[in-house]
Design a protein around this motif. Structure first.
Motif, PDB file in Angstrom:
ATOM      1  N   PHE A  37       0.863  -1.183   0.000  1.00 35.47           N
ATOM      2  CA  PHE A  37       0.000   0.000   0.000  1.00 35.47           C
ATOM      3  C   PHE A  37       0.897   1.230   0.000  1.00 35.47           C
ATOM      4  O   PHE A  37       2.086   1.157   0.314  1.00 35.47           O
ATOM      5  N   ILE A  38       0.318   2.366  -0.381  1.00 31.92           N
ATOM      6  CA  ILE A  38       1.056   3.620  -0.436  1.00 31.92           C
ATOM      7  C   ILE A  38       0.505   4.567   0.625  1.00 31.92           C
ATOM      8  O   ILE A  38      -0.690   4.885   0.627  1.00 31.92           O
ATOM      9  N   ALA A  39       1.357   4.991   1.534  1.00 35.34           N
ATOM     10  CA  ALA A  39       0.985   5.990   2.542  1.00 35.34           C
ATOM     11  C   ALA A  39       1.381   7.362   2.021  1.00 35.34           C
ATOM     12  O   ALA A  39       2.478   7.534   1.484  1.00 35.34           O
ATOM     13  N   ARG A  47       2.622   7.534  11.168  1.00 36.53           N
ATOM     14  CA  ARG A  47       1.690   6.704  11.932  1.00 36.53           C
ATOM     15  C   ARG A  47       1.715   5.258  11.450  1.00 36.53           C
ATOM     16  O   ARG A  47       1.565   4.325  12.244  1.00 36.53           O
ATOM     17  N   ALA A  48       1.899   5.046  10.146  1.00 36.74           N
ATOM     18  CA  ALA A  48       2.018   3.685   9.629  1.00 36.74           C
ATOM     19  C   ALA A  48       3.282   3.011  10.167  1.00 36.74           C
ATOM     20  O   ALA A  48       3.258   1.842  10.567  1.00 36.74           O
ATOM     21  N   LEU A  49       4.372   3.746  10.196  1.00 38.26           N
ATOM     22  CA  LEU A  49       5.624   3.191  10.725  1.00 38.26           C
ATOM     23  C   LEU A  49       5.502   2.891  12.220  1.00 38.26           C
ATOM     24  O   LEU A  49       6.026   1.875  12.697  1.00 38.26           O
ATOM     25  N   ASN A  50       4.826   3.753  12.943  1.00 41.90           N
ATOM     26  CA  ASN A  50       4.642   3.530  14.377  1.00 41.90           C
ATOM     27  C   ASN A  50       3.803   2.285  14.643  1.00 41.90           C
ATOM     28  O   ASN A  50       3.922   1.661  15.697  1.00 41.90           O
ATOM     29  N   MET A  51       2.920   1.942  13.694  1.00 37.16           N
ATOM     30  CA  MET A  51       2.126   0.719  13.814  1.00 37.16           C
ATOM     31  C   MET A  51       2.994  -0.513  13.598  1.00 37.16           C
ATOM     32  O   MET A  51       2.645  -1.620  14.005  1.00 37.16           O
ATOM     33  N   GLY A  52       4.138  -0.330  12.948  1.00 40.92           N
ATOM     34  CA  GLY A  52       5.021  -1.448  12.660  1.00 40.92           C
ATOM     35  C   GLY A  52       5.060  -1.848  11.207  1.00 40.92           C
ATOM     36  O   GLY A  52       5.655  -2.885  10.862  1.00 40.92           O
ATOM     37  N   CYS A  53       4.447  -1.038  10.329  1.00 38.04           N
ATOM     38  CA  CYS A  53       4.469  -1.347   8.902  1.00 38.04           C
ATOM     39  C   CYS A  53       5.903  -1.242   8.374  1.00 38.04           C
ATOM     40  O   CYS A  53       6.664  -0.364   8.783  1.00 38.04           O
ATOM     41  N   GLU A  54       6.239  -2.131   7.456  1.00 38.78           N
ATOM     42  CA  GLU A  54       7.604  -2.192   6.919  1.00 38.78           C
ATOM     43  C   GLU A  54       7.714  -1.378   5.634  1.00 38.78           C
ATOM     44  O   GLU A  54       7.045  -1.682   4.650  1.00 38.78           O
ATOM     45  N   ILE A  72      11.802  10.602  10.139  1.00 40.76           N
ATOM     46  CA  ILE A  72      11.492   9.281   9.577  1.00 40.76           C
ATOM     47  C   ILE A  72      12.735   8.665   8.955  1.00 40.76           C
ATOM     48  O   ILE A  72      13.049   7.487   9.179  1.00 40.76           O
ATOM     49  N   LEU A  73      13.472   9.440   8.180  1.00 38.00           N
ATOM     50  CA  LEU A  73      14.636   8.908   7.482  1.00 38.00           C
ATOM     51  C   LEU A  73      15.760   8.538   8.444  1.00 38.00           C
ATOM     52  O   LEU A  73      16.531   7.620   8.166  1.00 38.00           O
ATOM     53  N   SER A  74      15.839   9.230   9.573  1.00 33.87           N
ATOM     54  CA  SER A  74      16.862   8.863  10.554  1.00 33.87           C
ATOM     55  C   SER A  74      16.572   7.509  11.187  1.00 33.87           C
ATOM     56  O   SER A  74      17.484   6.815  11.648  1.00 33.87           O
ATOM     57  N   ARG A  75      15.300   7.098  11.189  1.00 32.44           N
ATOM     58  CA  ARG A  75      14.916   5.797  11.741  1.00 32.44           C
ATOM     59  C   ARG A  75      15.226   4.651  10.776  1.00 32.44           C
ATOM     60  O   ARG A  75      15.369   3.509  11.192  1.00 32.44           O
ATOM     61  N   PHE A  76      15.287   4.981   9.481  1.00 34.93           N
ATOM     62  CA  PHE A  76      15.480   3.951   8.456  1.00 34.93           C
ATOM     63  C   PHE A  76      16.626   4.372   7.530  1.00 34.93           C
ATOM     64  O   PHE A  76      16.408   4.791   6.395  1.00 34.93           O
ATOM     65  N   PRO A  77      17.855   4.269   8.019  1.00 33.19           N
ATOM     66  CA  PRO A  77      19.002   4.811   7.279  1.00 33.19           C
ATOM     67  C   PRO A  77      19.295   4.118   5.958  1.00 33.19           C
ATOM     68  O   PRO A  77      20.011   4.675   5.123  1.00 33.19           O
ATOM     69  N   GLU A  78      18.753   2.922   5.731  1.00 33.51           N
ATOM     70  CA  GLU A  78      19.011   2.209   4.474  1.00 33.51           C
ATOM     71  C   GLU A  78      17.823   2.283   3.514  1.00 33.51           C
ATOM     72  O   GLU A  78      17.829   1.640   2.459  1.00 33.51           O
ATOM     73  N   LEU A  79      16.821   3.068   3.827  1.00 35.74           N
ATOM     74  CA  LEU A  79      15.617   3.145   3.001  1.00 35.74           C
ATOM     75  C   LEU A  79      15.894   3.940   1.725  1.00 35.74           C
ATOM     76  O   LEU A  79      16.369   5.083   1.788  1.00 35.74           O
ATOM     77  N   PRO A  80      15.612   3.387   0.542  1.00 36.19           N
ATOM     78  CA  PRO A  80      15.777   4.155  -0.698  1.00 36.19           C
ATOM     79  C   PRO A  80      14.791   5.331  -0.747  1.00 36.19           C
ATOM     80  O   PRO A  80      13.599   5.155  -0.485  1.00 36.19           O
ATOM     81  N   LEU A 102       5.337  10.205  -0.584  1.00 38.84           N
ATOM     82  CA  LEU A 102       4.677   8.910  -0.664  1.00 38.84           C
ATOM     83  C   LEU A 102       5.641   7.856  -0.133  1.00 38.84           C
ATOM     84  O   LEU A 102       6.847   7.940  -0.366  1.00 38.84           O
ATOM     85  N   CYS A 103       5.102   6.864   0.558  1.00 40.06           N
ATOM     86  CA  CYS A 103       5.929   5.771   1.052  1.00 40.06           C
ATOM     87  C   CYS A 103       5.251   4.455   0.725  1.00 40.06           C
ATOM     88  O   CYS A 103       4.092   4.231   1.108  1.00 40.06           O
ATOM     89  N   ALA A 104       5.950   3.596  -0.022  1.00 43.42           N
ATOM     90  CA  ALA A 104       5.442   2.253  -0.308  1.00 43.42           C
ATOM     91  C   ALA A 104       5.766   1.352   0.870  1.00 43.42           C
ATOM     92  O   ALA A 104       6.887   1.362   1.385  1.00 43.42           O
ATOM     93  N   MET A 105       4.772   0.581   1.302  1.00 38.53           N
ATOM     94  CA  MET A 105       4.945  -0.287   2.471  1.00 38.53           C
ATOM     95  C   MET A 105       4.326  -1.651   2.214  1.00 38.53           C
ATOM     96  O   MET A 105       3.372  -1.789   1.451  1.00 38.53           O
ATOM     97  N   HIS A 106       4.889  -2.652   2.885  1.00 39.08           N
ATOM     98  CA  HIS A 106       4.289  -3.983   2.870  1.00 39.08           C
ATOM     99  C   HIS A 106       3.008  -3.952   3.703  1.00 39.08           C
ATOM    100  O   HIS A 106       2.970  -3.342   4.784  1.00 39.08           O
ATOM    101  N   ARG A 107       1.964  -4.614   3.221  1.00 39.53           N
ATOM    102  CA  ARG A 107       0.713  -4.679   3.966  1.00 39.53           C
ATOM    103  C   ARG A 107       0.887  -5.583   5.184  1.00 39.53           C
ATOM    104  O   ARG A 107       1.351  -6.716   5.064  1.00 39.53           O
ATOM    105  N   PRO A 108       0.514  -5.103   6.370  1.00 41.02           N
ATOM    106  CA  PRO A 108       0.625  -5.948   7.565  1.00 41.02           C
ATOM    107  C   PRO A 108      -0.506  -6.972   7.599  1.00 41.02           C
ATOM    108  O   PRO A 108      -1.560  -6.790   6.995  1.00 41.02           O
TER     109      PRO A 108
END
Length: 286
Positions: A37-39, A47-54, A72-80, A102-108
């Protein structure tokens, strides 16, 4: 710091999920595994990341990297992170209507109905509500007004759709929700191979819920009726735009309820009605 990738090729396959895939295609992107899904917007993404979405990757205007997205980016230093100035990004389909990122995420994985209902006292059921704006607005009201969970019939618009999650201001990642299925509710006894399976209303009753349908009927209770406020466990069912609830649903519920109105108005938009109803049925238990 995250991997910053300046966009030079609009046909890059990494951008397909943002510019060339429909919501339905994203839903089935990794079949038989879960989809994508796209946030949209930094607040919803957070909020999606705080829920644990990847997260998979981010597409954003350059100016947001060191401002709205820095935490957000400091939490995920390897995120493209795919980026370009706004004038460039608007050449990608749909970006002109985007709130900066926009952030693409895996559906939980979603919880079962039984898990969501186990300790819930106030739940809302959305029956065949297909407008993503209404779904997002209802979920936002439910989160704000002390509802415990949301159940959706399979025909409802997906709360993770960009528009629904954006309208909800990310509360789709804060209040528990899941889909009802055609099979038995987890934790509720049901006859094996039953040729006449129980409705979801009947199964919610077995879980201890007083079930009330929002519908205009002569015998409808007012949403302010003490019988609703005093119920230990209450499930309120909201119907689709225009047609409302199925007659079978109305007939199976314990009560029908309505919001008293004036000036000859007989109904409200389902999202507006949900906010009034949620406030009334939770105000004495919060």
């Amino acid at each position: 710091m995250a991997e910053i990738i300046t966009i030079t090729d609009f046909q890059a396959p990494e951008l397909d999920i943002y510019a060339r895939c429909s919501e339905t295609q994203l839903l089935h992107y990794y079949e038989p595994k879960g989809g994508i899904f796209i946030a949209e917007s930094p607040k919803v993404i957070e909020r999606a990341l705080n829920m644990g979405c990847e997260p998979i990757s981010i597409l954003t205007e350059t100016k947001h990297i060191d401002t709205q997205l820095s935490g957000i980016l400091s939490r995920f230093p390897e995120l493209p992170v795919y980026t370009a100035p706004y004038e460039v990004l608007t050449q990608l389909t749909g970006f002109a209507l985007t709130r900066g990122a926009l952030c693409a995420m895996h559906r939980p994985a979603l919880k079962s109905v039984g898990e969501l209902c186990r300790n819930a006292r106030r739940i809302a059921v959305l029956e065949n509500i297909v407008n993503p704006t209404n779904v997002g607005a209802i979920i936002r009201s439910a989160a704000a007004l002390h509802m415990d969970a949301i159940l959706l019939t399979p025909a409802c618009s997906d709360p993770f759709y960009r528009r629904a999650s954006r309208v909800s201001m990310g509360t789709v990642f804060q209040i528990p929700w899941t889909y009802l299925t055609s099979g038995p509710v987890s934790g509720v006894p049901s006859g094996k191979d039953d040729p006449h399976p129980e409705s979801y209303i009947e199964q919610l009753k077995k879980l201890g819920f007083l079930t009330v349908a929002m519908a205009l009927r002569d015998q409808s209770l007012s949403i302010t009726d003490p019988a609703l406020a005093n119920a230990e466990k209450l499930a309120i069912i909201l119907g689709t735009e225009g047609e409302g609830l199925a007659q079978k649903t109305i007939d199976t519920c314990d009560h029908t309820v309505m919001i008293p109105m004036s000036h000859g108005v007989d109904s409200l938009n389902v999202a507006a009605a949900s906010a009034v109803a949620f406030f009334e049925i939770t105000k004495d238990i919060t």
